[in-house]
Design a protein around this motif. Structure first.
Motif, PDB file in Angstrom:
ATOM      1  N   SER A 152     -39.582  -3.935  29.215  1.00 55.22           N
ATOM      2  CA  SER A 152     -39.425  -4.124  30.661  1.00 55.22           C
ATOM      3  C   SER A 152     -37.937  -3.618  30.795  1.00 55.22           C
ATOM      4  CB  SER A 152     -39.283  -5.724  30.870  1.00 55.22           C
ATOM      5  OG  SER A 152     -38.686  -6.764  30.407  1.00 55.22           O
ATOM      6  N   VAL A 153     -36.973  -3.641  29.901  1.00 57.30           N
ATOM      7  CA  VAL A 153     -35.680  -3.400  30.075  1.00 57.30           C
ATOM      8  C   VAL A 153     -35.307  -1.534  29.498  1.00 57.30           C
ATOM      9  CG1 VAL A 153     -34.729  -5.536  30.241  1.00 57.30           C
ATOM     10  CG2 VAL A 153     -35.063  -4.449  27.899  1.00 57.30           C
ATOM     11  N   LEU A 154     -36.372  -0.981  29.336  1.00 58.66           N
ATOM     12  CA  LEU A 154     -36.354   0.334  28.822  1.00 58.66           C
ATOM     13  C   LEU A 154     -35.138   0.844  29.849  1.00 58.66           C
ATOM     14  CD1 LEU A 154     -39.893   1.578  27.557  1.00 58.66           C
ATOM     15  CD2 LEU A 154     -37.668   1.643  26.127  1.00 58.66           C
ATOM     16  N   ASN A 155     -34.455   1.924  29.349  1.00 58.31           N
ATOM     17  CA  ASN A 155     -33.546   2.546  30.049  1.00 58.31           C
ATOM     18  C   ASN A 155     -32.342   2.006  30.576  1.00 58.31           C
ATOM     19  OD1 ASN A 155     -34.947   5.162  29.814  1.00 58.31           O
ATOM     20  ND2 ASN A 155     -36.347   4.469  31.212  1.00 58.31           N
ATOM     21  N   THR A 156     -32.228   0.681  30.267  1.00 56.84           N
ATOM     22  CA  THR A 156     -31.109   0.102  30.674  1.00 56.84           C
ATOM     23  C   THR A 156     -29.762   0.778  30.045  1.00 56.84           C
ATOM     24  OG1 THR A 156     -32.121  -1.962  30.860  1.00 56.84           O
ATOM     25  CG2 THR A 156     -29.650  -1.890  30.572  1.00 56.84           C
ATOM     26  N   PRO A 157     -28.774   1.184  30.549  1.00 57.90           N
ATOM     27  CA  PRO A 157     -27.452   1.784  30.158  1.00 57.90           C
ATOM     28  C   PRO A 157     -26.864   0.897  29.036  1.00 57.90           C
ATOM     29  CG  PRO A 157     -26.939   1.185  32.296  1.00 57.90           C
ATOM     30  CD  PRO A 157     -28.465   0.675  31.989  1.00 57.90           C
ATOM     31  N   TYR A 158     -26.168   1.632  28.145  1.00 58.01           N
ATOM     32  CA  TYR A 158     -25.429   1.060  27.017  1.00 58.01           C
ATOM     33  C   TYR A 158     -23.936   0.561  27.787  1.00 58.01           C
ATOM     34  CZ  TYR A 158     -22.612   0.212  22.884  1.00 58.01           C
ATOM     35  OH  TYR A 158     -21.658  -0.428  22.186  1.00 58.01           O
ATOM     36  N   LEU A 159     -23.535  -0.649  27.531  1.00 58.03           N
ATOM     37  CA  LEU A 159     -22.248  -1.180  27.736  1.00 58.03           C
ATOM     38  C   LEU A 159     -21.597  -1.688  26.791  1.00 58.03           C
ATOM     39  CD1 LEU A 159     -20.115  -1.712  30.315  1.00 58.03           C
ATOM     40  CD2 LEU A 159     -21.420  -3.712  30.692  1.00 58.03           C
ATOM     41  N   TRP A 160     -20.440  -1.416  26.384  1.00 52.18           N
ATOM     42  CA  TRP A 160     -19.971  -2.200  25.138  1.00 52.18           C
ATOM     43  C   TRP A 160     -19.515  -3.604  25.656  1.00 52.18           C
ATOM     44  CZ3 TRP A 160     -18.142  -1.288  20.259  1.00 52.18           C
ATOM     45  CH2 TRP A 160     -17.380  -2.416  19.818  1.00 52.18           C
ATOM     46  N   ALA A 161     -20.045  -4.532  24.530  1.00 51.81           N
ATOM     47  CA  ALA A 161     -20.279  -5.969  24.839  1.00 51.81           C
ATOM     48  C   ALA A 161     -21.076  -6.578  25.756  1.00 51.81           C
ATOM     49  CB  ALA A 161     -18.725  -6.353  25.010  1.00 51.81           C
ATOM     50  N   GLY A 162     -22.126  -5.629  26.471  1.00 52.51           N
ATOM     51  CA  GLY A 162     -22.964  -6.063  27.377  1.00 52.51           C
ATOM     52  C   GLY A 162     -24.108  -6.760  26.822  1.00 52.51           C
ATOM     53  N   ARG A 163     -24.663  -7.766  27.823  1.00 54.91           N
ATOM     54  CA  ARG A 163     -25.788  -8.577  27.406  1.00 54.91           C
ATOM     55  C   ARG A 163     -26.765  -9.009  28.599  1.00 54.91           C
ATOM     56  NH1 ARG A 163     -24.356 -14.338  27.629  1.00 54.91           N
ATOM     57  NH2 ARG A 163     -26.544 -14.715  26.381  1.00 54.91           N
ATOM     58  N   SER A 164     -26.624  -8.111  29.594  1.00 54.08           N
ATOM     59  CA  SER A 164     -27.363  -8.104  30.868  1.00 54.08           C
ATOM     60  C   SER A 164     -27.955  -6.868  31.240  1.00 54.08           C
ATOM     61  CB  SER A 164     -26.657  -8.632  32.081  1.00 54.08           C
ATOM     62  OG  SER A 164     -25.935  -7.666  32.575  1.00 54.08           O
ATOM     63  N   VAL A 165     -29.013  -7.003  32.166  1.00 59.59           N
ATOM     64  CA  VAL A 165     -29.892  -6.008  32.382  1.00 59.59           C
ATOM     65  C   VAL A 165     -29.013  -4.921  33.143  1.00 59.59           C
ATOM     66  CG1 VAL A 165     -30.549  -6.470  34.680  1.00 59.59           C
ATOM     67  CG2 VAL A 165     -32.162  -5.086  33.433  1.00 59.59           C
ATOM     68  N   MET A 166     -27.657  -5.166  33.501  1.00 65.12           N
ATOM     69  CA  MET A 166     -26.939  -4.367  34.137  1.00 65.12           C
ATOM     70  C   MET A 166     -26.232  -3.216  32.848  1.00 65.12           C
ATOM     71  SD  MET A 166     -25.290  -6.426  37.289  1.00 65.12           S
ATOM     72  CE  MET A 166     -25.406  -7.773  36.494  1.00 65.12           C
ATOM     73  N   GLY A 167     -26.523  -3.639  31.880  1.00 68.29           N
ATOM     74  CA  GLY A 167     -25.735  -2.973  30.760  1.00 68.29           C
ATOM     75  C   GLY A 167     -25.821  -3.762  29.311  1.00 68.29           C
ATOM     76  N   PHE A 168     -26.449  -3.189  28.231  1.00 67.71           N
ATOM     77  CA  PHE A 168     -26.435  -3.866  26.973  1.00 67.71           C
ATOM     78  C   PHE A 168     -25.611  -3.056  26.034  1.00 67.71           C
ATOM     79  CE2 PHE A 168     -30.803  -5.290  28.399  1.00 67.71           C
ATOM     80  CZ  PHE A 168     -30.600  -6.607  28.389  1.00 67.71           C
ATOM     81  N   ASP A 169     -25.017  -3.730  24.929  1.00 69.79           N
ATOM     82  CA  ASP A 169     -24.731  -2.997  23.787  1.00 69.79           C
ATOM     83  C   ASP A 169     -25.969  -3.269  22.691  1.00 69.79           C
ATOM     84  OD1 ASP A 169     -24.173  -5.612  22.567  1.00 69.79           O
ATOM     85  OD2 ASP A 169     -22.072  -5.256  22.344  1.00 69.79           O
ATOM     86  N   CYS A 170     -25.831  -2.919  21.459  1.00 70.34           N
ATOM     87  CA  CYS A 170     -27.113  -3.073  20.672  1.00 70.34           C
ATOM     88  C   CYS A 170     -27.330  -4.550  20.196  1.00 70.34           C
ATOM     89  CB  CYS A 170     -26.967  -2.189  19.334  1.00 70.34           C
ATOM     90  SG  CYS A 170     -25.541  -2.611  18.386  1.00 70.34           S
ATOM     91  N   SER A 171     -26.298  -5.208  19.955  1.00 72.54           N
ATOM     92  CA  SER A 171     -26.444  -6.654  19.586  1.00 72.54           C
ATOM     93  C   SER A 171     -26.678  -7.712  20.772  1.00 72.54           C
ATOM     94  CB  SER A 171     -25.466  -7.158  18.822  1.00 72.54           C
ATOM     95  OG  SER A 171     -24.180  -7.028  19.488  1.00 72.54           O
ATOM     96  N   GLY A 172     -26.188  -7.152  21.890  1.00 71.56           N
ATOM     97  CA  GLY A 172     -26.330  -7.808  22.996  1.00 71.56           C
ATOM     98  C   GLY A 172     -27.892  -7.901  23.654  1.00 71.56           C
ATOM     99  N   PHE A 173     -28.517  -6.631  23.455  1.00 73.47           N
ATOM    100  CA  PHE A 173     -29.860  -6.538  23.521  1.00 73.47           C
ATOM    101  C   PHE A 173     -30.688  -7.223  22.850  1.00 73.47           C
ATOM    102  CE2 PHE A 173     -33.683  -4.084  22.046  1.00 73.47           C
ATOM    103  CZ  PHE A 173     -34.407  -4.131  23.327  1.00 73.47           C
TER     104      PHE A 173
END
Length: 281
Positions: A152-173
Motif C-alpha cells: 500500500s506504500v509502494l513508490n513512497t519516496p526515500y527521506l533520510w530519517a523519515g517514517r511517514s508516507v510522505m517519505g521513509f528511510d529503510c528502517s523507518g519503513f
C-alpha cells in the motif's frame, strides 16, 4: 515543566541539534509519546526521548503537548494504529481554549491511536476526542496480509530519517510496518538485532514472509540497510523509493541495486512473537 508529552502534529522533525537546518534524525507521528529530558530557558527547543524506541533528539516545543504524570498513565503505547496510507480524523467536540484541536487531522500509516474505543471508533489526544473511519484501524482489518500492507506504500519516496508516507528511510519503513502489525521495534538497521525480540534465520531459503532482512555495507562492514521478505525470493525495501526487489542467498538482484554497496545479506531476523501479531503472513 512536565516530564512527558505527546506529539500533536501529523509529522514532526526530530533534529540532531537545536536548529531548523540541523540533520533530521527521526520523526514523530501524531500521538507519539516522549519524555521531555530538557528545555533550556528561553529556548524553543525540547530535548526529548521517544518512548517507543528510546531514540533522542530536539523538537520544537510547539509540537509537543505536555501531560502530567497522572495523565501519562492513560497513554501507554497502544497496539491500535492506522493501517491505511493516509487517514483523516475528525474532532468530536469544540475546545474553546485550544483551537488547534478543533480541526481535522491527516494521519500517516502507523500512527498510534491512544485509548481507542472500537465501539465508537474514537480515540483521545489531550482533551480532544477524534473519530476515525474503522476501516483505517489495524485491529478492525485483521484479514489484511503483511504483503498488502507493505504494497500500500509502494513508490513512497526515500527521506533520510523519515517514517511517514510522505517519505521513509529503510528502517523507518520497516518500523512503520511492524507498528501496524502490533510490534514496536527499534529505529535503525544496526540496532534491530535485539535478541529479546528476534531469532536469527540461517539463510534466505529458510526465510518466511514478514522476516526482516538486514544488508551489509561492504565498505564499512556493518548493517546499513533493511527490508521485509515477501516470499518468492522478493524483498520490499526503501532505497530511493519503496519498491520490491529480487533476492537470493547473496543479496539483492536487480538492475536498480546492482551497484549499491549495501545489497549483500547480513542477517535475517524473525520476530519471536510472530504468531501473536495482528495480521496473516
Amino acid at each position: 515543566m512536565s516530564k512527558y508529552g505527546i506529539n500533536i502534529r501529523t509529522v514532526a522533525s526530530v533534529r540532531l541539534n537545536k536548529s531548523d537546518t540541523s540533520e533530521m534524525v527521526n520523526q514523530l507521528l501524531f500521538g507519539d509519546m516522549v519524555e521531555i529530558i530538557n528545555q533550556e530557558l528561553n529556548s524553543r527547543w525540547l530535548y526529548i526521548r521517544k518512548l517507543s524506541d528510546n531514540s533522542v533528539g530536539y523538537v520544537i516545543f510547539k509540537t509537543i503537548l505536555p501531560i502530567d504524570n497522572i495523565d501519562f498513565n492513560n497513554y501507554k503505547i497502544p497496539i491500535e494504529t492506522t493501517c491505511s496510507p493516509i487517514s483523516i480524523v475528525y474532532p468530536t467536540k469544540i475546545i474553546e481554549n485550544f483551537p488547534l484541536h478543533n480541526s481535522p487531522v491527516i494521519l500517516s500509516i502507523g500512527t498510534s491511536l491512544h485509548n481507542y474505543n472500537k465501539t465508537t471508533s474514537t480515540f483521545f489526544v489531550g482533551e480532544q476526542e477524534y473519530y476515525i473511519n474503522p476501516k483505517d484501524v489495524n485491529i478492525n482489518n485483521t484479514s489484511l496480509t503483511i504483503n498488502k500492507i507493505c504494497e500500500s506504500v509502494l513508490n513512497t519516496p526515500y527521506l533520510w530519517a523519515g517514517r511517514s508516507v510522505m517519505g521513509f528511510d529503510c528502517s523507518g519503513f520497516v518500523q512503520c510496518i511492524y507498528q501496524v502489525l502490533g510490534l514496536t521495534i527499534r529505529r535503525s538497521s544496526r540496532i534491530m538485532e535485539d535478541k529479546k525480540i528476534f531469532d536469527d534465520i540461517s539463510s534466505i531459503d529458510d526465510a518466511q514472509i514478514g522476516d526482516i532482512v538486514l544488508f551489509v555495507n561492504k565498505i564499512k562492514n556493518r548493517p546499513s540497510h533493511c527490508g521485509i521478505y515477501l516470499g518468492n525470493n522478493q524483498v520490499i525495501h526503501c532505497s530511493g523509493f519503496v519498491h520490491i526487489s529480487r533476492i537470493d542467498n547473496i543479496g539483492i538482484r536487480d538492475e536498480y541495486m546492482e551497484k549499491d554497496p549495501f545489497c549483500f545479506i547480513y542477517k535475517i531476523l524473525r520476530p519471536k512473537q510472530k504468531d501473536n501479531l495482528l495480521f496473516n503472513f
